[in-house]
Design a protein around this motif. Structure first.
Motif, PDB file in Angstrom:
ATOM      1  N   ASP A  67      51.786  80.517 111.427  1.00 31.56           N
ATOM      2  CA  ASP A  67      51.183  80.938 112.688  1.00 31.56           C
ATOM      3  C   ASP A  67      50.365  79.794 113.275  1.00 31.56           C
ATOM      4  OD1 ASP A  67      52.204  83.550 112.571  1.00 31.56           O
ATOM      5  OD2 ASP A  67      50.545  84.211 111.289  1.00 31.56           O
ATOM      6  N   ALA A  68      50.480  79.603 114.591  1.00 30.12           N
ATOM      7  CA  ALA A  68      49.793  78.532 115.326  1.00 30.12           C
ATOM      8  C   ALA A  68      50.377  77.164 115.008  1.00 30.12           C
ATOM      9  CB  ALA A  68      48.288  78.549 115.051  1.00 30.12           C
ATOM     10  N   GLY A  69      51.594  77.143 114.500  1.00 30.69           N
ATOM     11  CA  GLY A  69      52.219  75.872 114.134  1.00 30.69           C
ATOM     12  C   GLY A  69      52.817  75.112 115.294  1.00 30.69           C
ATOM     13  N   LYS A 173      46.000  74.060 106.707  1.00 33.69           N
ATOM     14  CA  LYS A 173      45.256  75.317 106.862  1.00 33.69           C
ATOM     15  C   LYS A 173      44.055  75.118 107.788  1.00 33.69           C
ATOM     16  CE  LYS A 173      43.506  79.201 104.142  1.00 33.69           C
ATOM     17  NZ  LYS A 173      43.203  79.714 102.780  1.00 33.69           N
ATOM     18  N   ASP A 174      43.420  73.941 107.699  1.00 39.60           N
ATOM     19  CA  ASP A 174      42.279  73.657 108.581  1.00 39.60           C
ATOM     20  C   ASP A 174      42.727  73.572 110.040  1.00 39.60           C
ATOM     21  OD1 ASP A 174      40.479  73.625 106.507  1.00 39.60           O
ATOM     22  OD2 ASP A 174      40.498  71.438 106.277  1.00 39.60           O
ATOM     23  N   GLU A 178      41.602  75.856 113.425  1.00 42.46           N
ATOM     24  CA  GLU A 178      41.179  75.322 114.728  1.00 42.46           C
ATOM     25  C   GLU A 178      41.982  75.948 115.866  1.00 42.46           C
ATOM     26  OE1 GLU A 178      41.583  71.133 114.615  1.00 42.46           O
ATOM     27  OE2 GLU A 178      40.179  70.859 112.936  1.00 42.46           O
ATOM     28  N   ARG A 179      43.296  76.072 115.659  1.00 44.55           N
ATOM     29  CA  ARG A 179      44.153  76.612 116.722  1.00 44.55           C
ATOM     30  C   ARG A 179      43.886  78.098 116.958  1.00 44.55           C
ATOM     31  NH1 ARG A 179      45.507  72.722 119.768  1.00 44.55           N
ATOM     32  NH2 ARG A 179      47.084  74.081 120.677  1.00 44.55           N
ATOM     33  N   LYS A 192      47.210  85.109 123.216  1.00 44.02           N
ATOM     34  CA  LYS A 192      48.015  84.711 122.073  1.00 44.02           C
ATOM     35  C   LYS A 192      47.407  85.143 120.740  1.00 44.02           C
ATOM     36  CE  LYS A 192      50.312  80.895 122.128  1.00 44.02           C
ATOM     37  NZ  LYS A 192      50.720  79.459 122.130  1.00 44.02           N
ATOM     38  N   PHE A 193      46.139  85.562 120.778  1.00 39.37           N
ATOM     39  CA  PHE A 193      45.481  85.923 119.526  1.00 39.37           C
ATOM     40  C   PHE A 193      45.947  87.292 119.050  1.00 39.37           C
ATOM     41  CE2 PHE A 193      42.095  87.900 117.028  1.00 39.37           C
ATOM     42  CZ  PHE A 193      41.957  86.957 116.026  1.00 39.37           C
ATOM     43  N   ASP A 194      46.315  87.356 117.788  1.00 38.36           N
ATOM     44  CA  ASP A 194      46.745  88.605 117.160  1.00 38.36           C
ATOM     45  C   ASP A 194      45.939  88.771 115.876  1.00 38.36           C
ATOM     46  OD1 ASP A 194      47.983  90.685 115.842  1.00 38.36           O
ATOM     47  OD2 ASP A 194      50.012  90.062 116.363  1.00 38.36           O
ATOM     48  N   PRO A 195      45.175  89.847 115.755  1.00 34.99           N
ATOM     49  CA  PRO A 195      44.373  90.036 114.535  1.00 34.99           C
ATOM     50  C   PRO A 195      45.196  89.965 113.252  1.00 34.99           C
ATOM     51  CG  PRO A 195      43.722  91.610 116.216  1.00 34.99           C
ATOM     52  CD  PRO A 195      44.946  90.923 116.738  1.00 34.99           C
TER      53      PRO A 195
END
Length: 239
Positions: A67-69, A173-174, A178-179, A192-195
């Motif tokens: 995720d966020a890649g 992972k860091d 950040e993303r 774009k944020f998904d819990p």
């Protein structure tokens, strides 16, 4: 050696993702890399037109990442200039009730590019040896058998005229933290944020192991995997 060859997974090798830098820049200057990217982008556009006109071959690009890649931004950067008539991007989400009643490749096969087309998979059938494995959605024996099923499927595609290339966009992972934080802080990115991403993040080590096994088992001469350092977007795009 071409820039990208050092990131190609040798068939049969044992992959250790900790040995791959996520912020590598290949020793290149950003401006020079962007100029080269523009030249290659123009070449890709022209080659796609020829492929579409000839209609004897197809290209399937598989993108996987944590995720966020950066899968979405990679697709925008690489394929926005391609004529939509000859390009198809498929985003694979969790299978629906109908798809779950079929084999795991059923929904995939109908979305592979027809001859003359460029197809891009944003996530793919590899989720069935990644998410399925990490979350224990099917028995271990079943998902382990899928490596061979995937290799046979990709061999069939290549035998029938489709070139298959697969890219794992590698981040730390860091960097993911950040993303994800950026999505919360910027109003234009909040959508774009998904819990659920946070729950998946807690399984980071399990996913890394699952990716290592998939890359080791399913990088072949006919359908190679590349581990792409994805934290410097300009270098990611060039590779």
């Amino acid at each position: 050696m071409s820039k990208h060859e050092q990131y190609r997974i040798t068939p049969g090798s044992k992959v250790d993702l900790s040995k791959f830098k996520t912020d590598d820049d290949g020793g290149l200057d950003k401006a020079d890399a962007q100029r080269e990217f523009a030249e290659l982008s123009d070449r890709l556009t022209k080659l796609q037109e020829l492929m579409y006109a000839e209609a004897k071959h197809a290209l399937l690009v598989v993108l996987q990442a944590m995720d966020a890649g950066g899968k979405d931004s990679t697709i925008r950067s690489l394929f926005a200039q391609i004529n939509p008539q000859g390009r198809k991007v498929i985003n694979f989400k969790a299978p629906n009730d109908v798809e779950l009643k079929h084999d795991f490749l059923w929904r995939i096969h109908e979305n592979t590019p027809r001859l003359g087309y460029l197809g891009v998979f944003n996530r793919s059938y590899y989720e069935d040896v990644l998410v399925v494995r990490v979350k224990n959605l099917v028995p271990e024996k079943r998902w382990k058998e899928r490596y061979d099923h995937i290799n046979h499927f990709e061999k069939m595609l290549t035998d029938e005229g489709t070139t298959v290339v697969k890219f794992f966009l590698h981040i730390s992972k860091d960097y993911q933290k950040e993303r994800l934080q950026r999505r919360l802080e910027r109003p234009d990115k909040f959508w774009k944020f998904d819990p659920s991403d946070l729950a998946e993040r807690r399984r980071w080590d399990d996913y890394q192991k699952a990716y290592e096994d998939a890359l080791s088992r399913c990088s072949t001469g006919y359908a190679p995997w590349y581990v792409i350092p994805a934290e410097r977007r300009w270098y990611r795009n060039l590779l």
